[in-house]
Design a protein around this motif. Sequence first.
Motif, PDB file in Angstrom:
ATOM      1  N   ALA A   1     132.810  57.292   8.216  1.00 58.18           N
ATOM      2  CA  ALA A   1     132.193  56.230   7.413  1.00 58.18           C
ATOM      3  C   ALA A   1     131.244  56.747   6.333  1.00 58.18           C
ATOM      4  CB  ALA A   1     131.476  55.242   8.326  1.00 58.18           C
ATOM      5  N   PRO A   2     130.390  57.762   6.596  1.00 59.40           N
ATOM      6  CA  PRO A   2     129.482  58.220   5.543  1.00 59.40           C
ATOM      7  C   PRO A   2     130.189  58.769   4.309  1.00 59.40           C
ATOM      8  CG  PRO A   2     128.717  58.973   7.682  1.00 59.40           C
ATOM      9  CD  PRO A   2     130.088  58.422   7.882  1.00 59.40           C
ATOM     10  N   PHE A   3     131.454  59.153   4.462  1.00 56.29           N
ATOM     11  CA  PHE A   3     132.227  59.638   3.327  1.00 56.29           C
ATOM     12  C   PHE A   3     132.950  58.506   2.602  1.00 56.29           C
ATOM     13  CE2 PHE A   3     131.844  63.292   6.142  1.00 56.29           C
ATOM     14  CZ  PHE A   3     131.475  64.296   5.251  1.00 56.29           C
ATOM     15  N   GLY A   4     132.723  57.275   3.052  1.00 55.08           N
ATOM     16  CA  GLY A   4     133.361  56.124   2.418  1.00 55.08           C
ATOM     17  C   GLY A   4     134.760  55.849   2.912  1.00 55.08           C
ATOM     18  N   ILE A   5     135.128  56.402   4.079  1.00 54.31           N
ATOM     19  CA  ILE A   5     136.474  56.221   4.619  1.00 54.31           C
ATOM     20  C   ILE A   5     136.496  55.053   5.597  1.00 54.31           C
ATOM     21  CG2 ILE A   5     138.280  57.257   6.036  1.00 54.31           C
ATOM     22  CD1 ILE A   5     137.621  59.922   4.867  1.00 54.31           C
ATOM     23  N   THR A   6     137.434  54.152   5.395  1.00 54.40           N
ATOM     24  CA  THR A   6     137.623  53.003   6.275  1.00 54.40           C
ATOM     25  C   THR A   6     138.832  53.248   7.175  1.00 54.40           C
ATOM     26  OG1 THR A   6     136.763  51.509   4.576  1.00 54.40           O
ATOM     27  CG2 THR A   6     138.036  50.515   6.366  1.00 54.40           C
ATOM     28  N   THR A   7     138.676  52.956   8.459  1.00 52.83           N
ATOM     29  CA  THR A   7     139.796  53.070   9.395  1.00 52.83           C
ATOM     30  C   THR A   7     140.654  51.812   9.284  1.00 52.83           C
ATOM     31  OG1 THR A   7     138.481  54.412  10.908  1.00 52.83           O
ATOM     32  CG2 THR A   7     140.466  53.384  11.801  1.00 52.83           C
ATOM     33  N   THR A   8     141.872  51.986   8.784  1.00 54.58           N
ATOM     34  CA  THR A   8     142.746  50.835   8.540  1.00 54.58           C
ATOM     35  C   THR A   8     143.908  50.763   9.523  1.00 54.58           C
ATOM     36  OG1 THR A   8     143.998  52.136   6.912  1.00 54.58           O
ATOM     37  CG2 THR A   8     142.182  50.775   6.090  1.00 54.58           C
ATOM     38  N   TYR A   9     144.029  51.771  10.383  1.00 56.44           N
ATOM     39  CA  TYR A   9     145.101  51.764  11.387  1.00 56.44           C
ATOM     40  C   TYR A   9     144.553  52.402  12.641  1.00 56.44           C
ATOM     41  CZ  TYR A   9     149.483  52.818  13.818  1.00 56.44           C
ATOM     42  OH  TYR A   9     150.487  52.894  14.756  1.00 56.44           O
ATOM     43  N   HIS A  10     144.822  51.771  13.797  1.00 53.60           N
ATOM     44  CA  HIS A  10     144.403  52.334  15.080  1.00 53.60           C
ATOM     45  C   HIS A  10     145.444  51.998  16.124  1.00 53.60           C
ATOM     46  CE1 HIS A  10     141.984  52.262  18.965  1.00 53.60           C
ATOM     47  NE2 HIS A  10     142.008  53.523  18.587  1.00 53.60           N
ATOM     48  N   SER A  11     145.770  52.984  16.963  1.00 54.27           N
ATOM     49  CA  SER A  11     146.709  52.726  18.056  1.00 54.27           C
ATOM     50  C   SER A  11     146.322  53.570  19.258  1.00 54.27           C
ATOM     51  CB  SER A  11     148.144  53.053  17.638  1.00 54.27           C
ATOM     52  OG  SER A  11     148.293  54.446  17.409  1.00 54.27           O
TER      53      SER A  11
ATOM     54  N   LYS B   1     137.684  61.947  -2.180  1.00 55.84           N
ATOM     55  CA  LYS B   1     138.828  61.184  -2.676  1.00 55.84           C
ATOM     56  C   LYS B   1     139.470  60.281  -1.618  1.00 55.84           C
ATOM     57  CE  LYS B   1     140.213  64.624  -6.166  1.00 55.84           C
ATOM     58  NZ  LYS B   1     139.214  65.656  -5.912  1.00 55.84           N
ATOM     59  N   LEU B   2     139.535  60.737  -0.378  1.00 59.21           N
ATOM     60  CA  LEU B   2     140.248  59.960   0.636  1.00 59.21           C
ATOM     61  C   LEU B   2     139.474  58.682   0.957  1.00 59.21           C
ATOM     62  CD1 LEU B   2     141.497  62.741   3.087  1.00 59.21           C
ATOM     63  CD2 LEU B   2     142.311  62.111   0.804  1.00 59.21           C
ATOM     64  N   LYS B   3     140.207  57.594   1.130  1.00 61.66           N
ATOM     65  CA  LYS B   3     139.563  56.295   1.333  1.00 61.66           C
ATOM     66  C   LYS B   3     139.917  55.635   2.664  1.00 61.66           C
ATOM     67  CE  LYS B   3     137.653  56.428  -2.726  1.00 61.66           C
ATOM     68  NZ  LYS B   3     136.194  56.664  -2.830  1.00 61.66           N
ATOM     69  N   THR B   4     141.096  55.944   3.224  1.00 64.73           N
ATOM     70  CA  THR B   4     141.529  55.259   4.442  1.00 64.73           C
ATOM     71  C   THR B   4     141.993  56.273   5.482  1.00 64.73           C
ATOM     72  OG1 THR B   4     143.797  54.998   3.632  1.00 64.73           O
ATOM     73  CG2 THR B   4     142.233  53.213   3.150  1.00 64.73           C
ATOM     74  N   ALA B   5     141.873  55.880   6.734  1.00 66.30           N
ATOM     75  CA  ALA B   5     142.268  56.772   7.831  1.00 66.30           C
ATOM     76  C   ALA B   5     142.950  55.987   8.932  1.00 66.30           C
ATOM     77  CB  ALA B   5     141.055  57.499   8.388  1.00 66.30           C
TER      78      ALA B   5
ATOM     79  N   PRO C   1     134.262  67.836   4.951  1.00 68.77           N
ATOM     80  CA  PRO C   1     133.955  67.616   3.526  1.00 68.77           C
ATOM     81  C   PRO C   1     135.081  68.047   2.598  1.00 68.77           C
ATOM     82  CG  PRO C   1     132.039  68.500   4.652  1.00 68.77           C
ATOM     83  CD  PRO C   1     133.181  68.579   5.622  1.00 68.77           C
ATOM     84  N   ARG C   2     135.708  69.198   2.868  1.00 67.44           N
ATOM     85  CA  ARG C   2     136.806  69.644   2.017  1.00 67.44           C
ATOM     86  C   ARG C   2     138.047  68.773   2.205  1.00 67.44           C
ATOM     87  NH1 ARG C   2     136.927  76.006   3.132  1.00 67.44           N
ATOM     88  NH2 ARG C   2     135.853  75.351   5.039  1.00 67.44           N
ATOM     89  N   ILE C   3     138.294  68.364   3.448  1.00 64.49           N
ATOM     90  CA  ILE C   3     139.452  67.502   3.706  1.00 64.49           C
ATOM     91  C   ILE C   3     139.315  66.195   2.935  1.00 64.49           C
ATOM     92  CG2 ILE C   3     140.621  66.133   5.472  1.00 64.49           C
ATOM     93  CD1 ILE C   3     139.941  68.389   7.474  1.00 64.49           C
ATOM     94  N   VAL C   4     138.136  65.581   2.997  1.00 63.96           N
ATOM     95  CA  VAL C   4     137.923  64.290   2.340  1.00 63.96           C
ATOM     96  C   VAL C   4     137.980  64.432   0.819  1.00 63.96           C
ATOM     97  CG1 VAL C   4     136.321  62.368   2.064  1.00 63.96           C
ATOM     98  CG2 VAL C   4     136.577  63.451   4.297  1.00 63.96           C
ATOM     99  N   ALA C   5     137.627  65.608   0.310  1.00 64.72           N
ATOM    100  CA  ALA C   5     137.686  65.847  -1.136  1.00 64.72           C
ATOM    101  C   ALA C   5     139.091  66.189  -1.608  1.00 64.72           C
ATOM    102  CB  ALA C   5     136.720  66.962  -1.519  1.00 64.72           C
TER     103      ALA C   5
END
Length: 353
Positions: A208-218, A177-181, A314-318
């Motif tokens: 990335a393999p879970f479909g998560i895009t990094t949209t913030y970095h500091s 479910k999670l999409k951004t990080a 895997p559970r976190i992303v779900a």
Amino acid sequence: MKLVRTEDAVGHVLCHDMTQIIVGGEDGERYKGPRFRKGHVVQAEDIPVLLSMGKENLYVWELEPGMLHEDDAAHRMAALCLGANTEAAGEPREGKIGIKATCDGVFLVDSARLRAVNSVDQVMVATRRANLTVLAGDDLAGTRVIPLVIEESRVAEAEAAARVVECGPLMRVEPFKLKTAAIITTGSEVQKGRIKDRFTPMVEAKLAPFGITTTYHSTPGDVVDDIVASIREALAAGVDLVCCTGGMSVDPDDNTPGAIKRAGARIVTYGAPVLPGAMMLLGYFAVDGRTVPVCGLPGCVMYSKATVFDLLLPRIVAGVELTKADVVELGEGGLALKGQFDLMPRCPFTGEA
């Protein structure tokens, strides 16, 4: 069902598949599979074949009241397993029926109820290891009863142990479910450019393999207030996951755990019974009605092939909210010996550990 001599079985209906095994036949032929299917009417020419298969006697159809054939029982056992995003893999074969995934996600099993079902004599459910990544079409489980025919009361006992009406099916696949990080890379050495940031690309590669895009970095350095400010800015940006890298040990200047807590996280655990990865932190933020997980990642995540982060991811992303007990359970089998990653999740794209 009744037992008859094979020579006397002509005209009778077989009540189960008859498996033939051939090893070292002509041209080195090797084969195992059903030679005669359930429902087959035995013919005279079948008798020599059956005898060559070691079948001196056959069970033919004559079912008594209160008994279930193995295939009918298999359907009832499968019904205990079929949760969200799972399906039966066709009809029973030789009394066995499989369960497979219908989407990519994390495979979840109620272990306590599974053990209760398998404690019932003459029934069984075997699953793949839970809490790891599966892909659509993957085999998840198989179930059957042990004898060819079984007392219906025995299957009813398994159904009672499963408590499906009360608790739902024994297993399910939860889609990712999670999409951004947000990745918050701590450390003054990175902030001031003294070393190259190798941590961020590694975390991005795992997400990335879970479909998560990094949209913030500091890169806020090591000052607690600065780390807190970065975390809050990331949450305000609406990310689904926060990953803080570095600063997770017990050194005096490792301030990441304290900063995560000060930013308002509910800490589930700081520390995990897994090597590598004992210093990982897991927590959750409540933000505008959303629950946002936060991970404090120790340095091993940067250089070890698989760590506690990979086991939990895997559970976190779900979107499965984890508890302290979920982390504690990782202790048995939590020593990832060099070269042994059989318990680690597969990449959804490559299938590699």
